[in-house]
Design an enzyme around this catalytic site. Structure first.
Site, PDB file in Angstrom:
ATOM      1  N   LYS A 181       0.859  -1.192   0.000  1.00 27.32           N
ATOM      2  CA  LYS A 181       0.000   0.000   0.000  1.00 27.32           C
ATOM      3  C   LYS A 181       0.892   1.237   0.000  1.00 27.32           C
ATOM      4  O   LYS A 181       1.541   1.539   0.998  1.00 27.32           O
ATOM      5  CB  LYS A 181      -0.933  -0.016   1.211  1.00 27.32           C
ATOM      6  CG  LYS A 181      -1.940  -1.172   1.105  1.00 27.32           C
ATOM      7  CD  LYS A 181      -3.067  -1.095   2.090  1.00 27.32           C
ATOM      8  CE  LYS A 181      -4.126  -2.158   1.757  1.00 27.32           C
ATOM      9  NZ  LYS A 181      -5.211  -2.267   2.688  1.00 27.32           N
ATOM     10  N   ALA A 214      -4.658  -6.910   9.347  1.00 24.70           N
ATOM     11  CA  ALA A 214      -3.994  -8.211   9.349  1.00 24.70           C
ATOM     12  C   ALA A 214      -4.406  -9.118  10.515  1.00 24.70           C
ATOM     13  O   ALA A 214      -4.731 -10.299  10.310  1.00 24.70           O
ATOM     14  CB  ALA A 214      -2.484  -8.002   9.344  1.00 24.70           C
ATOM     15  N   LYS A 265      -6.112   5.705   1.198  1.00 20.37           N
ATOM     16  CA  LYS A 265      -6.983   5.615   2.381  1.00 20.37           C
ATOM     17  C   LYS A 265      -6.191   5.818   3.671  1.00 20.37           C
ATOM     18  O   LYS A 265      -6.754   6.233   4.683  1.00 20.37           O
ATOM     19  CB  LYS A 265      -7.756   4.290   2.392  1.00 20.37           C
ATOM     20  CG  LYS A 265      -6.884   3.039   2.336  1.00 20.37           C
ATOM     21  CD  LYS A 265      -6.523   2.493   3.672  1.00 20.37           C
ATOM     22  CE  LYS A 265      -5.329   1.586   3.621  1.00 20.37           C
ATOM     23  NZ  LYS A 265      -5.164   0.685   4.725  1.00 20.37           N
ATOM     24  N   LYS A 356       5.699  -0.574  10.127  1.00 20.56           N
ATOM     25  CA  LYS A 356       5.898   0.735   9.494  1.00 20.56           C
ATOM     26  C   LYS A 356       4.579   1.466   9.326  1.00 20.56           C
ATOM     27  O   LYS A 356       3.549   0.868   8.997  1.00 20.56           O
ATOM     28  CB  LYS A 356       6.563   0.563   8.122  1.00 20.56           C
ATOM     29  CG  LYS A 356       7.941  -0.055   8.200  1.00 20.56           C
ATOM     30  CD  LYS A 356       8.923   0.884   8.871  1.00 20.56           C
ATOM     31  CE  LYS A 356      10.240   0.168   9.185  1.00 20.56           C
ATOM     32  NZ  LYS A 356      11.037   0.836  10.188  1.00 20.56           N
TER      33      LYS A 356
HETATM   34  N1  LIG Z   1      -0.623  -4.897   8.461  1.00 22.63           N
HETATM   35  C1  LIG Z   1      -1.768  -4.761   7.838  1.00 22.63           C
HETATM   36  O1  LIG Z   1      -2.848  -4.813   8.458  1.00 22.63           O
HETATM   37  C2  LIG Z   1      -1.788  -4.572   6.353  1.00 22.63           C
HETATM   38  C3  LIG Z   1      -2.952  -4.889   5.690  1.00 22.63           C
HETATM   39  C4  LIG Z   1      -2.998  -4.740   4.328  1.00 22.63           C
HETATM   40  C5  LIG Z   1      -1.860  -4.284   3.654  1.00 22.63           C
HETATM   41  N2  LIG Z   1      -0.727  -3.987   4.328  1.00 22.63           N
HETATM   42  C6  LIG Z   1       0.432  -3.523   3.534  1.00 22.63           C
HETATM   43  O2  LIG Z   1       1.313  -4.624   3.370  1.00 22.63           O
HETATM   44  C7  LIG Z   1       2.653  -4.145   3.223  1.00 22.63           C
HETATM   45  C8  LIG Z   1       3.552  -4.872   4.197  1.00 22.63           C
HETATM   46  O3  LIG Z   1       3.150  -4.522   5.506  1.00 22.63           O
HETATM   47  P1  LIG Z   1       3.341  -5.477   6.756  1.00 22.63           P
HETATM   48  O4  LIG Z   1       2.212  -5.174   7.688  1.00 22.63           O
HETATM   49  O5  LIG Z   1       3.526  -6.895   6.330  1.00 22.63           O
HETATM   50  O6  LIG Z   1       4.758  -4.968   7.340  1.00 22.63           O
HETATM   51  P2  LIG Z   1       5.075  -4.377   8.816  1.00 22.63           P
HETATM   52  O7  LIG Z   1       4.897  -2.903   8.807  1.00 22.63           O
HETATM   53  O8  LIG Z   1       4.353  -5.183   9.839  1.00 22.63           O
HETATM   54  O9  LIG Z   1       6.600  -4.741   9.011  1.00 22.63           O
HETATM   55  C9  LIG Z   1       7.649  -4.064   8.406  1.00 22.63           C
HETATM   56  C10 LIG Z   1       8.410  -5.074   7.588  1.00 22.63           C
HETATM   57  O10 LIG Z   1       9.435  -4.393   6.861  1.00 22.63           O
HETATM   58  C11 LIG Z   1      10.624  -5.151   6.997  1.00 22.63           C
HETATM   59  N3  LIG Z   1      11.775  -4.289   6.774  1.00 22.63           N
HETATM   60  C12 LIG Z   1      12.373  -3.449   7.657  1.00 22.63           C
HETATM   61  N4  LIG Z   1      13.417  -2.850   7.049  1.00 22.63           N
HETATM   62  C13 LIG Z   1      13.455  -3.324   5.775  1.00 22.63           C
HETATM   63  C14 LIG Z   1      14.290  -3.083   4.660  1.00 22.63           C
HETATM   64  N5  LIG Z   1      15.307  -2.225   4.722  1.00 22.63           N
HETATM   65  N6  LIG Z   1      14.048  -3.745   3.505  1.00 22.63           N
HETATM   66  C15 LIG Z   1      13.003  -4.605   3.419  1.00 22.63           C
HETATM   67  N7  LIG Z   1      12.170  -4.886   4.437  1.00 22.63           N
HETATM   68  C16 LIG Z   1      12.412  -4.235   5.605  1.00 22.63           C
HETATM   69  C17 LIG Z   1      10.543  -5.716   8.392  1.00 22.63           C
HETATM   70  O11 LIG Z   1      11.414  -6.814   8.505  1.00 22.63           O
HETATM   71  C18 LIG Z   1       9.097  -6.138   8.428  1.00 22.63           C
HETATM   72  O12 LIG Z   1       8.919  -7.397   7.834  1.00 22.63           O
HETATM   73  C19 LIG Z   1       2.584  -2.652   3.463  1.00 22.63           C
HETATM   74  O13 LIG Z   1       2.557  -1.980   2.231  1.00 22.63           O
HETATM   75  C20 LIG Z   1       1.265  -2.452   4.186  1.00 22.63           C
HETATM   76  O14 LIG Z   1       0.706  -1.193   3.969  1.00 22.63           O
HETATM   77  C21 LIG Z   1      -0.657  -4.144   5.657  1.00 22.63           C
END
Ligand SMILES: NC(=O)c1ccc[n+]([C@@H]2O[C@H](COP(=O)([O-])OP(=O)(O)OC[C@H]3O[C@@H](n4cnc5c(N)ncnc54)[C@H](O)[C@@H]3O)[C@@H](O)[C@H]2O)c1
Length: 403
Positions: A181, A214, A265, A356
């Site tokens: 996102k 999530a 959003k 993040k």
């Molecule tokens: N969490 C939710 O509810 C949710 C739902 C739908 C979509 N998303 C989207 O999914 C995507 C991933 O989010 P998430 O919730 O899995 O992540 P997160 O925010 O929970 O975690 C951050 C991730 O980034 C990794 N990271 C840190 N530094 C890094 C680097 N230099 N290079 C690569 N990775 C690094 C960390 O190891 C970790 O896996 C995002 O775009 C988010 O917006 C999240």
């Protein structure tokens, strides 16, 4: 079928099993049978199937999609559970999923080791099992080797660097889906993540986004999502990879629309968090959601032709706006921003345990584009949210500066 063609088939599919053929359940075994087998003694007889089935099963076996998951945060880990289970259900997929983990130490140990040992991501999704066919790896090249399906699920700021690392290492026939996102910006406008990935790696990229907090999906509470596809065949394949009883997938031919809704959003959610922090109540929040939804639509249509009106009424559209404005991390941190007076960077550090906050980055990126085009006045809510977050405007301006 001749003996030579059977031999060719066996060699082609490197399969030790070609046996008898039968015409139907009720007919007797015939033809090919013993004559061939006598001359191919090293092939074992293990099954009775029709030749057409043998051939189509083997073809499928030969082209089974190998799935690589790039990301293992909160959402990435939930996705590993969903696709880890689904690849076991469908013949279209190879049964192992390799998952890239940005390696870090947790309690003095590598996170990859902990995931593979405990089948749980103790940092980003503690308490929820990951299927055993999901293998966590720290080496990106190893994760994508031979993969035909790449699932991108990392915060958007890490996408460019990750793609650079992947160049020359992926199967040129691979296809990808972005669950990210966010988008990239420059003075001329925005670049959706699907385009960034596709241009960097020269592969087709679909998108997936929806009202998907999530942890709720980890608990298997019902939710919907939307896949934006380039062609229907890919859309259906991805639907198979992601859909479960509790995670219902809709598909639409609007790759860009689906993902831009998912990015924008988060900006509205920050506005909703300000309203919550100010304790202005549900009517004010609903107003921010309505105006934000309107600006989101205007923004997308201004920068991208071809976005479908229907997309806004899928899970990726209105449903995700609502879910994020009530439950997401951007809303939560924006509320604390108002009640504590701390900066977003500090709150991200204190409250999110490594997760993040993407909304604040998106707020900055949108502001950059609007400013470079001189059209801030057309997006008063987005501009006000930026100014509250980064220029010291009082939070109550959220309801004063909008029409
Ligand atoms: N969490 C939710 O509810 C949710 C739902 C739908 C979509 N998303 C989207 O999914 C995507 C991933 O989010 P998430 O919730 O899995 O992540 P997160 O925010 O929970 O975690 C951050 C991730 O980034 C990794 N990271 C840190 N530094 C890094 C680097 N230099 N290079 C690569 N990775 C690094 C960390 O190891 C970790 O896996 C995002 O775009 C988010 O917006 C999240």
């Amino acid at each position: 079928m001749t003996q030579n063609s059977v031999k060719r088939m066996i060699q082609q599919y490197r399969c030790p099993i070609i046996v008898f053929a039968k015409k139907s359940i009720n007919s007797r075994y015939f033809g090919l049978g013993s004559n061939c087998l006598l001359k191919l003694p090293y092939y074992k007889t293990i099954n009775f199937v029709t030749l057409s089935n043998i051939s189509s099963n083997m073809t499928r076996e030969n082209v089974r999609e190998k799935v690589a998951l790039i990301g293992s945060g909160n959402w990435g880990t939930v996705i590993s559970k969903i696709i880890g289970n689904n690849v076991m259900r469908y013949k279209e997929f190879h049964q192992e999923v390799k998952m890239w983990v940005f390696e870090e130490k947790v309690g003095g140990r590598n996170l990859t080791e902990l995931i593979n040992e405990k089948h749980e991501n103790v940092k980003y999704l503690p308490g929820f099992p990951i299927p055993e066919n999901v293998k966590a790896l720290p080496d990106l090249s190893e994760v994508v080797r031979d993969a035909t399906v790449l699932v991108f699920c990392i915060p958007h700021q890490f996408v460019p660097k990750t793609c650079d690392q992947l160049k020359g290492k992926i199967n040129p026939k691979a296809k990808a889906i972005s669950l990210v996102k966010g988008f990239e910006t420059d003075e001329t406008g925005i670049r959706p993540m699907s385009h960034a990935i596709s241009e960097s790696l020269n592969i087709p990229v679909c998108s997936l986004s929806g009202a998907n907090i999530a942890n709720e999906i980890a608990e298997e509470h019902f939710s919907e999502t939307t896949i934006g596809y380039n062609n229907l065949e890919e859309g259906e394949l991805f639907k198979k990879l992601f859909e479960t009883k509790y995670f219902r997938v809709g598909i639409i031919d609007d790759v860009v629309g689906v993902q831009l809704c998912g990015a924008l959003k988060n900006v509205i959610a920050i506005g909703a968090g300000f309203v919550d922090g100010l304790k202005l109540g549900e009517n004010a929040k609903a107003a921010i959601i309505r105006i934000g939804f309107f600006e989101m639509k205007q923004f997308m249509k201004k920068f991208y032709g071809g976005i479908k009106d229907e997309t806004f009424f899928e899970s990726c559209g209105i449903a995700d706006v609502i879910a994020t404005c009530y439950g997401g991390r951007n809303r939560k941190v924006a509320e604390k921003f108002v009640t504590t007076g701390k900066s977003f960077d500090q709150l991200e550090e204190e409250l999110l345990n490594g997760q993040k906050l993407q909304g604040t980055l998106t707020v900055k990126e949108i502001h950059r584009v609007l400013s470079s085009k001189g059209i801030n006045d057309e997006f008063k809510l987005f501009t006000t949210i930026y100014r509250i977050a980064f220029e010291g405007l009082p939070p109550k301006s959220i309801v004063e500066n909008i029409d």
